[in-house]
Design a protein around this motif. Structure first.
Motif, PDB file in Angstrom:
ATOM      1  N   ASN A 142      56.199  18.722 -10.346  1.00 22.47           N
ATOM      2  CA  ASN A 142      55.563  17.697 -11.289  1.00 22.47           C
ATOM      3  C   ASN A 142      54.517  16.320 -11.227  1.00 22.47           C
ATOM      4  OD1 ASN A 142      56.926  18.533 -14.243  1.00 22.47           O
ATOM      5  ND2 ASN A 142      58.042  18.451 -12.909  1.00 22.47           N
ATOM      6  N   PHE A 143      54.450  16.138 -10.080  1.00 18.79           N
ATOM      7  CA  PHE A 143      53.865  15.066  -9.556  1.00 18.79           C
ATOM      8  C   PHE A 143      52.647  15.764  -9.054  1.00 18.79           C
ATOM      9  CE2 PHE A 143      52.260  12.839  -5.619  1.00 18.79           C
ATOM     10  CZ  PHE A 143      51.962  11.784  -5.693  1.00 18.79           C
ATOM     11  N   SER A 144      52.673  17.439  -8.431  1.00 18.48           N
ATOM     12  CA  SER A 144      51.342  17.443  -8.253  1.00 18.48           C
ATOM     13  C   SER A 144      50.448  18.216  -9.036  1.00 18.48           C
ATOM     14  CB  SER A 144      51.477  18.944  -7.225  1.00 18.48           C
ATOM     15  OG  SER A 144      51.880  18.751  -5.393  1.00 18.48           O
ATOM     16  N   LEU A 145      51.565  18.565 -10.027  1.00 14.60           N
ATOM     17  CA  LEU A 145      50.650  19.604 -11.596  1.00 14.60           C
ATOM     18  C   LEU A 145      49.697  18.294 -12.225  1.00 14.60           C
ATOM     19  CD1 LEU A 145      53.128  21.238 -12.394  1.00 14.60           C
ATOM     20  CD2 LEU A 145      50.967  22.267 -12.071  1.00 14.60           C
ATOM     21  N   LYS A 146      50.691  17.168 -12.396  1.00 15.00           N
ATOM     22  CA  LYS A 146      50.126  15.727 -13.223  1.00 15.00           C
ATOM     23  C   LYS A 146      48.490  15.258 -12.492  1.00 15.00           C
ATOM     24  CE  LYS A 146      52.563  16.358 -16.842  1.00 15.00           C
ATOM     25  NZ  LYS A 146      51.912  16.497 -17.953  1.00 15.00           N
ATOM     26  N   LEU A 147      48.838  15.299 -10.557  1.00 15.15           N
ATOM     27  CA  LEU A 147      48.039  14.931  -9.920  1.00 15.15           C
ATOM     28  C   LEU A 147      46.536  15.376 -10.480  1.00 15.15           C
ATOM     29  CD1 LEU A 147      48.140  12.011  -7.882  1.00 15.15           C
ATOM     30  CD2 LEU A 147      48.395  13.263  -5.966  1.00 15.15           C
ATOM     31  N   GLY A 148      46.946  17.044  -9.868  1.00 13.85           N
ATOM     32  CA  GLY A 148      45.832  18.188 -10.610  1.00 13.85           C
ATOM     33  C   GLY A 148      44.928  18.014 -11.958  1.00 13.85           C
ATOM     34  N   ALA A 149      45.718  17.329 -12.322  1.00 17.42           N
ATOM     35  CA  ALA A 149      45.445  16.644 -14.094  1.00 17.42           C
ATOM     36  C   ALA A 149      44.598  15.519 -14.119  1.00 17.42           C
ATOM     37  CB  ALA A 149      46.549  17.622 -15.254  1.00 17.42           C
ATOM     38  N   GLY A 150      44.222  15.236 -13.207  1.00 17.32           N
ATOM     39  CA  GLY A 150      44.084  13.519 -13.519  1.00 17.32           C
ATOM     40  C   GLY A 150      44.709  12.102 -13.309  1.00 17.32           C
ATOM     41  N   GLU A 151      46.217  12.863 -13.774  1.00 18.51           N
ATOM     42  CA  GLU A 151      47.422  11.833 -14.682  1.00 18.51           C
ATOM     43  C   GLU A 151      48.498  11.459 -13.572  1.00 18.51           C
ATOM     44  OE1 GLU A 151      49.204  13.704 -17.463  1.00 18.51           O
ATOM     45  OE2 GLU A 151      47.617  15.059 -18.554  1.00 18.51           O
ATOM     46  N   GLU A 152      47.654  10.295 -13.333  1.00 20.99           N
ATOM     47  CA  GLU A 152      48.384   9.918 -11.917  1.00 20.99           C
ATOM     48  C   GLU A 152      49.412   8.943 -12.619  1.00 20.99           C
ATOM     49  OE1 GLU A 152      45.324   9.160 -12.132  1.00 20.99           O
ATOM     50  OE2 GLU A 152      44.037  10.252 -10.601  1.00 20.99           O
ATOM     51  N   LYS A 153      49.712   8.109 -13.630  1.00 16.59           N
ATOM     52  CA  LYS A 153      50.623   6.801 -14.250  1.00 16.59           C
ATOM     53  C   LYS A 153      51.665   8.396 -14.545  1.00 16.59           C
ATOM     54  CE  LYS A 153      51.723   4.320 -17.867  1.00 16.59           C
ATOM     55  NZ  LYS A 153      53.165   5.132 -18.365  1.00 16.59           N
ATOM     56  N   GLU A 154      51.666   9.134 -14.953  1.00 16.00           N
ATOM     57  CA  GLU A 154      52.650   9.944 -15.176  1.00 16.00           C
ATOM     58  C   GLU A 154      53.251  10.925 -13.917  1.00 16.00           C
ATOM     59  OE1 GLU A 154      53.946  12.093 -17.886  1.00 16.00           O
ATOM     60  OE2 GLU A 154      53.668  10.575 -18.159  1.00 16.00           O
ATOM     61  N   SER A 155      52.291  10.875 -12.399  1.00 17.70           N
ATOM     62  CA  SER A 155      52.557  11.720 -11.444  1.00 17.70           C
ATOM     63  C   SER A 155      53.838  10.326 -11.034  1.00 17.70           C
ATOM     64  CB  SER A 155      51.526  11.598 -10.566  1.00 17.70           C
ATOM     65  OG  SER A 155      50.670  12.966 -10.824  1.00 17.70           O
ATOM     66  N   ALA A 156      53.389   9.489 -10.910  1.00 13.72           N
ATOM     67  CA  ALA A 156      54.082   7.861 -10.390  1.00 13.72           C
ATOM     68  C   ALA A 156      55.665   7.641 -10.996  1.00 13.72           C
ATOM     69  CB  ALA A 156      53.536   6.813 -10.292  1.00 13.72           C
ATOM     70  N   GLU A 157      55.654   8.441 -12.555  1.00  9.55           N
ATOM     71  CA  GLU A 157      56.608   8.232 -13.491  1.00  9.55           C
ATOM     72  C   GLU A 157      57.955   9.674 -12.945  1.00  9.55           C
ATOM     73  OE1 GLU A 157      55.618   7.955 -16.986  1.00  9.55           O
ATOM     74  OE2 GLU A 157      55.138   6.061 -17.594  1.00  9.55           O
ATOM     75  N   TYR A 158      57.390  10.697 -12.613  1.00 10.22           N
ATOM     76  CA  TYR A 158      58.017  11.656 -11.641  1.00 10.22           C
ATOM     77  C   TYR A 158      58.349  11.336 -11.190  1.00 10.22           C
ATOM     78  CZ  TYR A 158      57.211  15.041 -16.060  1.00 10.22           C
ATOM     79  OH  TYR A 158      56.913  15.343 -17.405  1.00 10.22           O
ATOM     80  N   ALA A 159      58.373  10.527  -9.808  1.00 11.10           N
ATOM     81  CA  ALA A 159      58.274   9.897  -8.363  1.00 11.10           C
ATOM     82  C   ALA A 159      59.669   9.277  -8.226  1.00 11.10           C
ATOM     83  CB  ALA A 159      56.904   9.573  -7.544  1.00 11.10           C
ATOM     84  N   GLY A 160      59.116   8.062  -9.393  1.00 10.68           N
ATOM     85  CA  GLY A 160      60.445   7.020 -10.243  1.00 10.68           C
ATOM     86  C   GLY A 160      61.344   7.383 -10.171  1.00 10.68           C
ATOM     87  N   ASN A 161      61.270   8.611 -11.256  1.00 15.85           N
ATOM     88  CA  ASN A 161      63.026   9.495 -12.220  1.00 15.85           C
ATOM     89  C   ASN A 161      63.364  10.316 -10.942  1.00 15.85           C
ATOM     90  OD1 ASN A 161      62.872   9.621 -15.472  1.00 15.85           O
ATOM     91  ND2 ASN A 161      61.117   8.215 -14.124  1.00 15.85           N
ATOM     92  N   GLY A 162      62.980  10.770 -10.196  1.00 17.65           N
ATOM     93  CA  GLY A 162      63.299  11.778  -8.924  1.00 17.65           C
ATOM     94  C   GLY A 162      63.946  10.545  -7.984  1.00 17.65           C
ATOM     95  N   ILE A 163      63.158   9.656  -7.342  1.00 15.12           N
ATOM     96  CA  ILE A 163      64.947   9.232  -6.961  1.00 15.12           C
ATOM     97  C   ILE A 163      65.576   8.364  -6.685  1.00 15.12           C
ATOM     98  CG2 ILE A 163      64.199   6.534  -5.632  1.00 15.12           C
ATOM     99  CD1 ILE A 163      61.561   7.158  -4.914  1.00 15.12           C
ATOM    100  N   CYS A 164      65.438   7.902  -8.251  1.00 12.05           N
ATOM    101  CA  CYS A 164      66.793   7.621  -9.202  1.00 12.05           C
ATOM    102  C   CYS A 164      67.752   8.751  -9.346  1.00 12.05           C
ATOM    103  CB  CYS A 164      66.865   7.181 -10.737  1.00 12.05           C
ATOM    104  SG  CYS A 164      65.173   5.421 -10.449  1.00 12.05           S
ATOM    105  N   LEU A 165      67.513   9.797  -9.671  1.00 15.85           N
ATOM    106  CA  LEU A 165      68.596  11.175  -9.825  1.00 15.85           C
ATOM    107  C   LEU A 165      68.868  11.275  -8.596  1.00 15.85           C
ATOM    108  CD1 LEU A 165      66.438  12.750 -11.998  1.00 15.85           C
ATOM    109  CD2 LEU A 165      68.603  12.018 -12.386  1.00 15.85           C
ATOM    110  N   MET A 166      67.291  11.196  -7.262  1.00 14.05           N
ATOM    111  CA  MET A 166      68.707  11.277  -5.692  1.00 14.05           C
ATOM    112  C   MET A 166      69.716  10.826  -5.095  1.00 14.05           C
ATOM    113  SD  MET A 166      65.034  11.983  -4.326  1.00 14.05           S
ATOM    114  CE  MET A 166      63.328  12.724  -4.537  1.00 14.05           C
ATOM    115  N   ALA A 167      69.946   9.073  -5.718  1.00 16.72           N
ATOM    116  CA  ALA A 167      70.931   8.135  -6.243  1.00 16.72           C
ATOM    117  C   ALA A 167      71.816   8.570  -6.269  1.00 16.72           C
ATOM    118  CB  ALA A 167      69.880   6.738  -6.516  1.00 16.72           C
ATOM    119  N   ILE A 168      71.828   9.405  -7.978  1.00 16.27           N
ATOM    120  CA  ILE A 168      73.060   9.195  -8.625  1.00 16.27           C
ATOM    121  C   ILE A 168      74.019  10.493  -7.850  1.00 16.27           C
ATOM    122  CG2 ILE A 168      73.889   9.596 -10.919  1.00 16.27           C
ATOM    123  CD1 ILE A 168      71.600   8.344 -11.611  1.00 16.27           C
TER     124      ILE A 168
END
Length: 489
Positions: free
Chosen positions: A105-131
């Motif tokens: 999701n990070f790569s697809l959003k980054l390729g489409a120029g949506e940096e904010k969405e890329s950051a949100e997918y990274a943050g959500n992913g990190i939280c899920l890894m911890a849980i």
């Protein structure tokens, strides 16, 4: 000039201006991110090698333990690590679900120029890894003994498996988080950092293993402690990068978990995850089958368990190259598919497949020619032990030559957003073909049935994946022609 002619004149020049603007925008985007313009072969080398090393590190955590345990504890120790192996693949499955899911999701959003969405997918992913990491540790600790028996532990092997797994479970949260974050680091365009975080932990594990097992006479406990210390070190290195992304900036809002983000992470990570889950299920059934039918043969129940565990982990080294290649092309394919550069997508896939096939050929040669030498690295044994190992290597791994097709194709479909096909591809060999065969064949052939199930499952999976891939390559070519025609017009 008439009003209508004036309007037509303005529209024509406005349209031309828009085309020029779009060309400039694309040029800027390509200059900003080499994924959009760098030669495919150079990108594959740059991204696949760190992924391969990252996967090799995961394999080495098991391989190094297996070697030192085999030399310091013996055959029962090797069998114990095989029994505990489904928990290692469970960690990998979770980390790939969340790591590849968020990175895609990070790569697809980054390729489409949506940096904010890329950051949100990274943050959500990190939280899920911890849980998920903490949850797996808790479940393993509470249900340790029944789980190990379910995985196929015999009465002789069980105490060794308990001693080893009780400690390695502490490292599950660190292993899941580190492996998952390494995929985000890779998607951010830092493959060397991703590689380093994994490599340092493996080096620490390798140094500590002989010290703890032989120097301090800690046996299985020593191997387990060396493993989790290496995992914690790797986790610390990866965690540092989360505050230094190159293409995005993580904020407090990035870690706000939403159903939409979680759903998409699960959707795009499911393919890689299910492939690991399938391996776990097959390993559990395989252990129980080998133990049951081995007891009815001249080999007994413990020799097949020990041998199959070693061969599975040796195969992990080969598969580390193949899976590393398939993961290395993920950001390349994801970015270019999002940017509608379909010819680059097609070339990247074919290059990855060709490279994986060459490596598969090398592995096939080694497995067929040097099986006894490979097994000898993991300690000594009886002649029956080596006889079974040689036969298992040569028969079960006979079609290693085509084993690169399924993982590369599965991850390709996942990278372009066709997650359902990716999941289906990931399940073909392990669940659809191998699992039924290792249950059915031994009914008629005894323990030999397990060996012959392997190459038949490999052939069937390659045929199915090949069919869908040929169809997709034709579609990509058609989409590329259409885009060029629209651009020329």
């Amino acid at each position: 000039m008439a009003l209508s002619e004036t309007a037509a004149f303005i529209y024509e020049h406005l349209e031309e201006a828009i085309k020029v603007r779009d060309k400039k925008a694309n040029t800027v985007n390509e200059q900003d991110n080499p994924l959009g313009y760098e030669k495919e072969s150079k990108l594959l080398v740059g991204f696949a090698i760190p992924c391969i090393i990252s996967m090799l590190v995961t394999a080495l955590y098991n391989i190094v333990d297996q070697i030192f345990i085999g030399q310091g504890v013996g055959m029962l120790g090797n069998a114990a690590t095989n029994i505990a192996f489904p928990l290692s693949t469970s960690c990998t499955a979770i980390s790939l679900l969340l790591g590849i899911g968020s990175a895609t999701n990070f790569s697809l959003k980054l390729g489409a120029g949506e940096e904010k969405e890329s950051a949100e997918y990274a943050g959500n992913g990190i939280c899920l890894m911890a849980i998920f990491g903490i949850a797996l540790f808790a479940v393993t600790t509470i249900f340790l003994t029944p789980m190990l028996k379910f995985f196929g532990a015999t009465s002789e092997v069980l105490p060794y498996a308990q001693e080893y797994t009780r400690i390695t479970a502490i490292g599950f949260p660190f292993l899941i988080a580190n492996t998952g974050m390494s995929k985000l680091i890779l998607a951010d365009g830092s493959p060397r950092y991703s590689m380093t975080s994994m490599l340092v932990g493996a080096i620490v594990n390798t140094i500590l293993d002989p010290i703890f097992i032989f120097g301090l006479q800690m046996g299985m406990r020593g191997a387990a402690l060396a493993t989790i210390i290496g995992q914690i070190v790797s986790f610390g290195i990866s965690l540092r990068y989360m505050f230094h992304f190159k293409t995005i900036r993580l904020t407090k809002e990035s870690f706000h978990m939403t159903g939409r983000h979680i759903e998409n992470i699960f959707k795009f990570g499911a393919s890689a995850c299910f492939n690991q889950i399938a391996m776990t299920i097959v390993q559990i059934v395989l252990n129980n089958t080998l133990s049951h039918y081995g007891a009815q043969s001249v080999y007994g129940g413990d020799i097949p368990l020990a041998c199959a565990g070693i061969i599975t982990k040796v195969n992990m080294i080969f598969m580390s190259f193949v899976i590393g290649i398939s993961q290395g092309i993920q950001p390349i394919i994801g970015f270019n598919y999002g940017a509608e550069k379909y010819e680059r997508v097609r070339k990247s896939y074919l290059l990855a497949l060709g490279t994986a096939t060459v490596l598969s050929g090398i592995a096939f040669f080694c497995f067929q020619v040097f099986p006894r030498q490979i097994i000898s690295v993991f300690g000594s044994g009886s002649e029956l032990y080596f006889q079974f190992s040689e036969r298992y290597f040569r028969i079960y791994m006979f079609l290693t030559l085509i084993n690169g097709i399924q993982p590369v194709t599965s991850n390709f479909f996942n990278s372009i957003g066709k997650s359902q096909l990716g999941v289906f591809m990931s399940l073909t060999r392990q669940i659809l073909f191998l699992l039924p065969l290792i249950v059915i064949f031994p009914l008629f052939m005894g323990i030999d049935g397990v060996m012959y199930a392997g190459p038949i499952a490999d052939a069937a999976a390659a045929i199915v994946c090949g069919y869908f891939m040929v169809r997709e390559l034709k579609e990509l070519s058609a989409m590329d022609r259409k885009k060029k025609e629209e651009y020329a017009a």
